[in-house]
Design a protein around this motif. Structure first.
Motif, short mmCIF file in Angstrom:
data_model
loop_
_atom_site.label_atom_id
_atom_site.label_comp_id
_atom_site.label_asym_id
_atom_site.label_seq_id
_atom_site.Cartn_x
_atom_site.Cartn_y
_atom_site.Cartn_z
N LEU A 1 0.90 -1.17 0.12
CA LEU A 1 0.00 0.22 0.03
C LEU A 1 0.93 1.26 -0.02
O LEU A 1 0.37 2.11 -0.94
N GLU A 2 1.88 1.20 0.87
CA GLU A 2 2.44 2.38 0.89
C GLU A 2 3.33 2.79 -0.51
O GLU A 2 3.58 3.82 -0.95
N SER A 3 3.85 1.49 -0.85
CA SER A 3 4.73 1.66 -2.16
C SER A 3 3.64 2.27 -3.41
O SER A 3 3.93 3.11 -4.24
N TYR A 4 2.40 1.75 -3.33
CA TYR A 4 1.34 2.22 -4.36
C TYR A 4 1.17 3.63 -4.50
O TYR A 4 0.98 4.22 -5.57
N SER B 1 13.54 9.62 8.58
CA SER B 1 13.56 8.56 7.65
C SER B 1 13.43 9.05 6.14
O SER B 1 12.72 9.92 6.20
N GLY B 2 14.16 8.38 5.22
CA GLY B 2 13.99 8.71 3.95
C GLY B 2 12.55 8.31 3.21
O GLY B 2 12.31 8.76 2.28
N ASN B 3 11.93 7.56 4.04
CA ASN B 3 10.34 7.26 3.64
C ASN B 3 9.35 8.41 3.77
O ASN B 3 8.54 8.50 3.07
N ALA C 1 8.08 5.08 8.51
CA ALA C 1 8.94 5.85 9.28
C ALA C 1 8.89 5.82 10.61
O ALA C 1 9.71 5.90 11.48
N TYR C 2 7.63 5.60 11.04
CA TYR C 2 7.35 5.43 12.54
C TYR C 2 7.91 3.93 13.13
O TYR C 2 8.36 3.84 14.11
N ALA C 3 7.82 2.95 12.18
CA ALA C 3 8.09 1.83 12.68
C ALA C 3 9.51 1.49 13.25
O ALA C 3 9.68 0.64 14.23
N MET C 4 10.36 2.46 12.86
CA MET C 4 11.81 2.35 13.24
C MET C 4 11.71 2.42 14.70
O MET C 4 12.43 1.89 15.48
N PRO C 5 11.71 3.64 15.08
CA PRO C 5 11.66 4.31 16.42
C PRO C 5 10.68 3.50 17.01
O PRO C 5 11.03 3.15 18.41
N LEU C 6 9.45 3.24 16.84
CA LEU C 6 8.80 2.43 17.71
C LEU C 6 9.28 0.84 17.98
O LEU C 6 9.02 0.41 19.46
N GLY C 7 9.97 0.35 16.97
CA GLY C 7 10.63 -0.97 17.41
C GLY C 7 11.84 -0.72 18.24
O GLY C 7 12.16 -1.61 19.07
N SER C 8 12.71 0.11 17.90
CA SER C 8 14.02 0.34 18.58
C SER C 8 13.82 0.68 20.04
O SER C 8 14.28 0.35 21.08
N SER D 1 11.91 -0.59 -5.00
CA SER D 1 12.32 0.48 -6.02
C SER D 1 11.56 1.64 -5.50
O SER D 1 11.89 2.95 -6.31
N THR D 2 10.69 1.90 -4.75
CA THR D 2 10.06 3.21 -4.28
C THR D 2 10.14 3.69 -2.98
O THR D 2 9.67 4.80 -2.74
N ARG D 3 10.64 2.90 -1.98
CA ARG D 3 10.55 2.99 -0.54
C ARG D 3 8.96 2.98 -0.15
O ARG D 3 8.17 2.49 -1.01
N LEU D 4 8.93 3.68 1.18
CA LEU D 4 7.57 3.36 1.52
C LEU D 4 6.93 4.61 2.01
O LEU D 4 6.47 5.47 1.18
N GLY D 5 6.78 4.77 3.17
CA GLY D 5 5.93 6.29 3.69
C GLY D 5 5.90 6.35 5.17
O GLY D 5 6.87 5.69 5.79
#
Length: 385
Positions: free
Chosen positions: A202-205, A362-364, A266-273, A258-262
């Motif tokens: 979905l985010e790629s789309y 995040s680059g997303n 971007a949230y998932a990285m700090p929420l996980g770490s 090829s598109t990255r995400l969104g």
């Protein structure tokens, strides 16, 4: 007249071997990449499920070393340990078996067999200098898509940080996709990893970096998820649903590679770490609220998402049709039993500045359909406390 002819690049360096029972082909695939001594990389979960033992059994008499010192959100130290072991045993092929953690680690162990320094030196995009030893990735979950992606996501747990290593030289040589290996996945993990795959597609789309090839893969991935995620959770032994979900996960990875995400990712990285929220669950929590925020950025595509998920949009305005996409995903989450909120993981108002600030890096964010402020990012988190 303005041209609508797109300009884009698409590259997928990983060969895909898909089929029920295709694990039996592993020996010939190892031979095809010149492998003679294998490092089988797994996590404790796949060991407990007997899948590492099964892979080793398929390899017959080949010299095999097993490395399973991997945790969820794998720490960079696991890569260091794995490289040391692989070099001591003169391994020339890596076989990653499991979810994203095992496959991510297998890929970067392969990279570090031929590149100097340690994996922390390659954080970011495009820093790997030499091809690594061949990697064969064997997913046992249907969500991360690590078997196809250019990325490995690692942690520095003492610092409560995550970092990604991205390069076409970090791709597996072969993705061996056997849906039979996903049959033992518990319903809760099936649900969370399935929403992870959905979020990728979905985010790629809706990404501003979207392009025709990735769009086609995103649509097909979402179509399979709409058809089969509920079934895979409700009927774990449903072979068609398991096959659909594994294929959906891989297609979604081929899209976002090829598109990255969104913003969700971007949230998932700090929420996980910071709070150790499993990646798929973090995505599931944030997906509907981010979708609602993003609607004005691409009403046409969100209306198409609603249609893919079976929402009745005939006769609705474009805006109303787009809003049905959020209803569809909220319904899907409820049906697969995902009800978690951020507050259940100890997140409070006092944490929002730090989480939102890290997410903004995040680059997303750059390819998200709307460009948020820091206050917007905090407000979206606040809505899910």
């Amino acid at each position: 007249m303005t041209s609508t002819i797109p300009t884009f690049s698409y590259h997928n360096p990983t060969a895909i071997e898909f089929g029920w029972g295709s694990l039996a082909r592993l020996p010939e695939l190892v031979k095809s990449v010149g492998g003679t001594r294998a490092l089988v990389v797994g996590d404790p979960g796949v060991v407990k499920a007997g899948l590492v033992e099964r892979v080793v059994g398929v390899l017959g008499g080949m010299p095999v070393t097993i490395f399973t010192d991997i945790e969820s959100d794998p720490d960079a130290r696991s890569v260091d340990a794995g490289v040391e072991l692989a070099k001591s045993k003169e391994c020339d092929v890596m076989i990653g078996v499991g979810g994203g953690s095992a496959m991510d680690v297998a890929k970067v162990i392969g990279v570090m067999m031929t590149n100097p320094g340690n994996i922390r030196d390659y954080a970011g995009m495009g820093k790997i200098g030499k091809p690594g030893v061949p990697v064969i990735a064997i997913p046992t979950t249907s969500g991360t898509g690590s078997e196809l992606t250019i990325w490995s996501v690692l942690s520095e747990k003492e610092k409560k940080q995550k970092f990604g290593v991205g390069s076409v030289l970090n791709c597996a040589r072969i993705a061996l996709l056997d849906p039979e290996l996903t049959m033992s996945l518990p319903p809760a993990i099936t649900a969370a990893t399935g929403i992870d795959a959905l979020t990728h597609a979905l985010e790629s789309y809706v990404s501003t970096a979207t392009q025709p090839i990735s769009e086609a893969m995103s649509v097909q991935s979402m179509t399979l998820i709409a058809r089969s995620l509920r079934l895979a959770v409700a009927q774990p032994g449903n072979k068609q649903a398991r096959s659909d979900m594994l294929l959906a996960s891989t297609l979604a990875a081929m899209a976002f590679n090829s598109t990255r995400l969104g913003l969700v990712h971007a949230y998932a990285m700090p929420l996980g770490s910071r709070f150790h929220i499993p990646h798929g669950l973090a995505n599931a929590i944030m997906l509907p609220v981010v979708m609602r925020y993003n609607l004005p950025g691409n009403l046409v595509k969100f209306a198409r998402i609603a249609e893919i998920f079976g929402e009745p949009i005939a006769g609705l305005s474009l805006r109303d049709a787009a809003e049905r996409s959020v209803v569809a995903i909220e319904s899907l989450k409820a049906d697969v039993g995902i009800t978690a909120k951020l507050g259940e993981f100890g997140i409070t108002e006092a944490d929002l500045d730090a989480v939102a600030g890290e997410a903004m890096l995040s680059g997303n964010v750059a390819v998200n359909p709307r460009q948020p402020t820091l206050e917007t990012m905090k407000a979206l988190l606040r809505a899910e406390l």
